[in-house]
Design a protein around this motif. Sequence first.
Motif, PDB file in Angstrom:
ATOM      1  N   ASP A   1       0.851  -1.201   0.000  1.00  0.00           N
ATOM      2  CA  ASP A   1       0.000   0.000   0.000  1.00  0.00           C
ATOM      3  C   ASP A   1       0.888   1.253   0.000  1.00  0.00           C
ATOM      4  OD1 ASP A   1       0.938   0.363   2.567  1.00  0.00           O
ATOM      5  OD2 ASP A   1      -0.957  -0.100   3.568  1.00  0.00           O
ATOM      6  N   GLY A   2       0.283   2.416   0.140  1.00  0.00           N
ATOM      7  CA  GLY A   2       1.051   3.661   0.027  1.00  0.00           C
ATOM      8  C   GLY A   2       1.557   4.190   1.362  1.00  0.00           C
ATOM      9  N   SER A   3       1.443   3.383   2.440  1.00  0.00           N
ATOM     10  CA  SER A   3       1.770   3.892   3.775  1.00  0.00           C
ATOM     11  C   SER A   3       3.273   4.021   4.024  1.00  0.00           C
ATOM     12  CB  SER A   3       1.189   2.949   4.832  1.00  0.00           C
ATOM     13  OG  SER A   3       1.859   1.696   4.756  1.00  0.00           O
ATOM     14  N   GLY A   4       4.084   3.314   3.216  1.00  0.00           N
ATOM     15  CA  GLY A   4       5.531   3.313   3.474  1.00  0.00           C
ATOM     16  C   GLY A   4       5.890   2.424   4.656  1.00  0.00           C
ATOM     17  N   ARG A   5       4.946   1.576   5.088  1.00  0.00           N
ATOM     18  CA  ARG A   5       5.223   0.732   6.262  1.00  0.00           C
ATOM     19  C   ARG A   5       5.270  -0.766   5.925  1.00  0.00           C
ATOM     20  NH1 ARG A   5       1.545   4.331   9.067  1.00  0.00           N
ATOM     21  NH2 ARG A   5      -0.071   2.752   8.911  1.00  0.00           N
ATOM     22  N   GLU A   6       4.952  -1.122   4.676  1.00  0.00           N
ATOM     23  CA  GLU A   6       4.928  -2.555   4.330  1.00  0.00           C
ATOM     24  C   GLU A   6       6.217  -2.963   3.612  1.00  0.00           C
ATOM     25  OE1 GLU A   6       0.095  -3.156   3.933  1.00  0.00           O
ATOM     26  OE2 GLU A   6       1.299  -3.326   2.120  1.00  0.00           O
ATOM     27  N   ILE A   7       6.620  -4.205   3.857  1.00  0.00           N
ATOM     28  CA  ILE A   7       7.853  -4.717   3.247  1.00  0.00           C
ATOM     29  C   ILE A   7       7.504  -5.679   2.114  1.00  0.00           C
ATOM     30  CG2 ILE A   7       9.792  -6.283   3.686  1.00  0.00           C
ATOM     31  CD1 ILE A   7      10.239  -4.865   6.276  1.00  0.00           C
ATOM     32  N   VAL A   8       8.093  -5.472   0.948  1.00  0.00           N
ATOM     33  CA  VAL A   8       7.913  -6.420  -0.158  1.00  0.00           C
ATOM     34  C   VAL A   8       8.946  -7.527   0.007  1.00  0.00           C
ATOM     35  CG1 VAL A   8       8.097  -6.745  -2.664  1.00  0.00           C
ATOM     36  CG2 VAL A   8       7.022  -4.670  -1.749  1.00  0.00           C
ATOM     37  N   LEU A   9       8.481  -8.775  -0.006  1.00  0.00           N
ATOM     38  CA  LEU A   9       9.411  -9.910   0.047  1.00  0.00           C
ATOM     39  C   LEU A   9       9.453 -10.536  -1.345  1.00  0.00           C
ATOM     40  CD1 LEU A   9       9.875 -12.548   2.797  1.00  0.00           C
ATOM     41  CD2 LEU A   9       9.810 -13.228   0.393  1.00  0.00           C
ATOM     42  N   SER A  10      10.546 -10.253  -2.054  1.00  0.00           N
ATOM     43  CA  SER A  10      10.676 -10.764  -3.419  1.00  0.00           C
ATOM     44  C   SER A  10      11.359 -12.130  -3.393  1.00  0.00           C
ATOM     45  CB  SER A  10      11.499  -9.784  -4.250  1.00  0.00           C
ATOM     46  OG  SER A  10      11.917 -10.434  -5.432  1.00  0.00           O
ATOM     47  N   LEU A  11      10.795 -13.069  -4.160  1.00  0.00           N
ATOM     48  CA  LEU A  11      11.373 -14.419  -4.224  1.00  0.00           C
ATOM     49  C   LEU A  11      12.388 -14.534  -5.359  1.00  0.00           C
ATOM     50  CD1 LEU A  11      10.270 -16.582  -2.176  1.00  0.00           C
ATOM     51  CD2 LEU A  11       8.552 -14.830  -2.610  1.00  0.00           C
ATOM     52  N   SER A  12      12.763 -13.392  -5.966  1.00  0.00           N
ATOM     53  CA  SER A  12      13.538 -13.438  -7.211  1.00  0.00           C
ATOM     54  C   SER A  12      14.902 -14.130  -7.086  1.00  0.00           C
ATOM     55  CB  SER A  12      13.713 -12.022  -7.775  1.00  0.00           C
ATOM     56  OG  SER A  12      14.296 -11.202  -6.785  1.00  0.00           O
ATOM     57  N   ARG A  13      15.484 -14.127  -5.893  1.00  0.00           N
ATOM     58  CA  ARG A  13      16.800 -14.798  -5.763  1.00  0.00           C
ATOM     59  C   ARG A  13      16.650 -16.299  -5.502  1.00  0.00           C
ATOM     60  NH1 ARG A  13      19.955 -12.041  -1.259  1.00  0.00           N
ATOM     61  NH2 ARG A  13      21.788 -13.178  -1.958  1.00  0.00           N
ATOM     62  N   MET A  14      15.423 -16.711  -5.191  1.00  0.00           N
ATOM     63  CA  MET A  14      15.215 -18.143  -4.923  1.00  0.00           C
ATOM     64  C   MET A  14      14.649 -18.788  -6.184  1.00  0.00           C
ATOM     65  SD  MET A  14      13.800 -17.937  -1.041  1.00  0.00           S
ATOM     66  CE  MET A  14      13.324 -19.650  -1.047  1.00  0.00           C
ATOM     67  N   ASN A  15      15.542 -19.013  -7.166  1.00  0.00           N
ATOM     68  CA  ASN A  15      15.056 -19.468  -8.475  1.00  0.00           C
ATOM     69  C   ASN A  15      15.721 -20.760  -8.937  1.00  0.00           C
ATOM     70  OD1 ASN A  15      17.552 -18.535  -8.949  1.00  0.00           O
ATOM     71  ND2 ASN A  15      16.984 -16.933 -10.407  1.00  0.00           N
ATOM     72  N   ALA A  16      16.116 -21.599  -7.979  1.00  0.00           N
ATOM     73  CA  ALA A  16      16.794 -22.844  -8.368  1.00  0.00           C
ATOM     74  C   ALA A  16      15.796 -23.889  -8.857  1.00  0.00           C
ATOM     75  CB  ALA A  16      17.568 -23.395  -7.171  1.00  0.00           C
ATOM     76  N   LEU A  17      16.207 -24.566  -9.925  1.00  0.00           N
ATOM     77  CA  LEU A  17      15.471 -25.757 -10.373  1.00  0.00           C
ATOM     78  C   LEU A  17      16.129 -26.917  -9.646  1.00  0.00           C
ATOM     79  CD1 LEU A  17      13.563 -27.182 -12.481  1.00  0.00           C
ATOM     80  CD2 LEU A  17      15.594 -27.374 -13.917  1.00  0.00           C
ATOM     81  N   ARG A  18      15.398 -27.604  -8.770  1.00  0.00           N
ATOM     82  CA  ARG A  18      16.060 -28.606  -7.938  1.00  0.00           C
ATOM     83  C   ARG A  18      16.127 -29.972  -8.605  1.00  0.00           C
ATOM     84  NH1 ARG A  18      13.327 -27.182  -2.166  1.00  0.00           N
ATOM     85  NH2 ARG A  18      14.474 -25.255  -1.750  1.00  0.00           N
ATOM     86  N   SER A  19      15.040 -30.357  -9.297  1.00  0.00           N
ATOM     87  CA  SER A  19      15.079 -31.664  -9.982  1.00  0.00           C
ATOM     88  C   SER A  19      13.979 -31.747 -11.028  1.00  0.00           C
ATOM     89  CB  SER A  19      14.901 -32.810  -8.970  1.00  0.00           C
ATOM     90  OG  SER A  19      13.595 -32.768  -8.428  1.00  0.00           O
TER      91      SER A  19
END
Length: 463
Positions: free
Chosen positions: A81-99
């Motif tokens: 939201d626009g409050s400046g108080r929420e944290i975005v948790l991006s999964l972009s670095r967790m991109n491994a293909l395991r099997s």
Amino acid sequence: MTDLLSRLKQALGPKGVLTDASDMEAYAIDWRKLFPGKPLAVVRPANTQEVAAVVSLCKHYGTALVPQGGNTGLAGGAVPDGSGREIVLSLSRMNALRSVDPIGMTLEAEAGLVLKAAQDAAEAVGRLLPISLAAEGSATIGGVIATNAGGVNVLRYGMTRALVLGLEVVLPDGSIVNGLRHLRKDNAGYDWKQVFIGTEGTLGIVTAAVLRLLPRPTQTVTVLVSVADPQKALDFLVCAQNELGDSISAFELISGYSIKLVEQHFGIKCPIEASAWYVLIEAGATLSGLREAVEKALEQALESGLAHDGVIAESGKQAADLWLLRERITESEAKQSKSVKHDVSVPIPTIPDFLQAAEEALAKAAPGTIINCFGHLGDGNLHYNVLIKDHDPVLINHMVHDVVMAMGGSISAEHGIGQYRVAELESRRSEPELHLSRQIKTALDPLNIMNPGKVLSRQGSPS
Ligand SMILES: Cc1cc2nc3c(=O)[nH]c(=O)nc-3n(C[C@H](O)[C@H](O)[C@H](O)COP(=O)(O)OP(=O)(O)OC[C@H]3O[C@@H](n4cnc5c(N)ncnc54)[C@H](O)[C@@H]3O)c2cc1C
């Protein structure tokens, strides 16, 4: 807040936490640029333990988290939201293909793996991951699971839910639940993973998944057909299903107006005669004889008057060109005019009645609007977009959804609720259904730190 940020930096290292406005820009607004937000920070954990550490810290400080995958969602669910108080948790670095297992026909990957990379990995071992949508080059495995994404192959393979075998999630209390089982059959206790599929990151964070793969069709046939009206398209669906069985993976209805828009804005020429409606079909099979069966079905449709004209793609290039007529509709519409979008579903036999009733309602209450309708006829899912000038979008939205509800339909077939449709959902769903949803939310996220205000209003959620 400074305390939280420095503890996050300690936990994730400098690469894991962004706080500069310019670095956070791309994470702060949705794909359609309808919901600009203002994150306190963007965190980019590298593994499940780091996700758990972030959630535990946010729980401690009572700070809300917004999970984000490829940020291609169409309901504003992945932005703060626009409050400046929420944290975005991006999964972009967790991109491994395991099997990828061609024998057990499973694929295991971290949540941030891009869908197209997962499809390619399945193809490399001769298998098919059938989740397919125009955003597949950016959408992630976690995102498609969190939205229970649909796409063009639902008719044959079901929505994403039907393809999830196992999940690993981080709960709002910071604990990790690992259910990454590669099993086709598993009736041992509650199938808890269903709770996290399609709930848009409001109950926990998907960190990894096991998906079901399928045999890859060796032949594919793509056909474009013109039909007089939606009832004829429906009759043709039945006829095609009788002839081709479950080899049909896509049965798309496209209005003549949608085709004209694509021709006009992209210079793509429709290869068959102009018509009020078209149907685009794709069928795939491993055994031989598919092409002959499709030819027979088309011949029957033309002879019986169900279809006026039709073309079967002679090459992969021609098939891709036919699909472009479908895939470019949304962009053409954006170039043409402002629009009010609806992603609705109704029981399949009622589609012609829905279209007629909605058109009549719009002609009466909002003259001058233009309907751009296309979608997945075989799934009862229509993208019913209304091009407007100075009309009231809210009025149009309510009018179309009133018709949908009268037909026993849904106001969100595949795009989800996000923040875009929260009020509509709460005004359309029965109180017992909403109460049950709130109870699930309260049980898992009593502090309401997990994507608050998405799917359910903040008001109705725990505070
Ligand atoms: C051009 C275009 C075409 C599209 N076509 C289709 C289509 O045919 N069918 C269809 O269903 N959708 C379609 N979409 C919508 C979108 O691509 C899907 O909803 C997709 O599944 C979103 O994936 P994502 O990784 O981008 O998720 P995001 O947009 O990042 O997030 C979507 C939601 O999931 C949550 N989320 C994301 N990752 C996680 C996670 N790891 N754990 C928990 N929650 C998470 C977010 O908080 C948010 O609520 C289309 C979008 C575009 C732009």
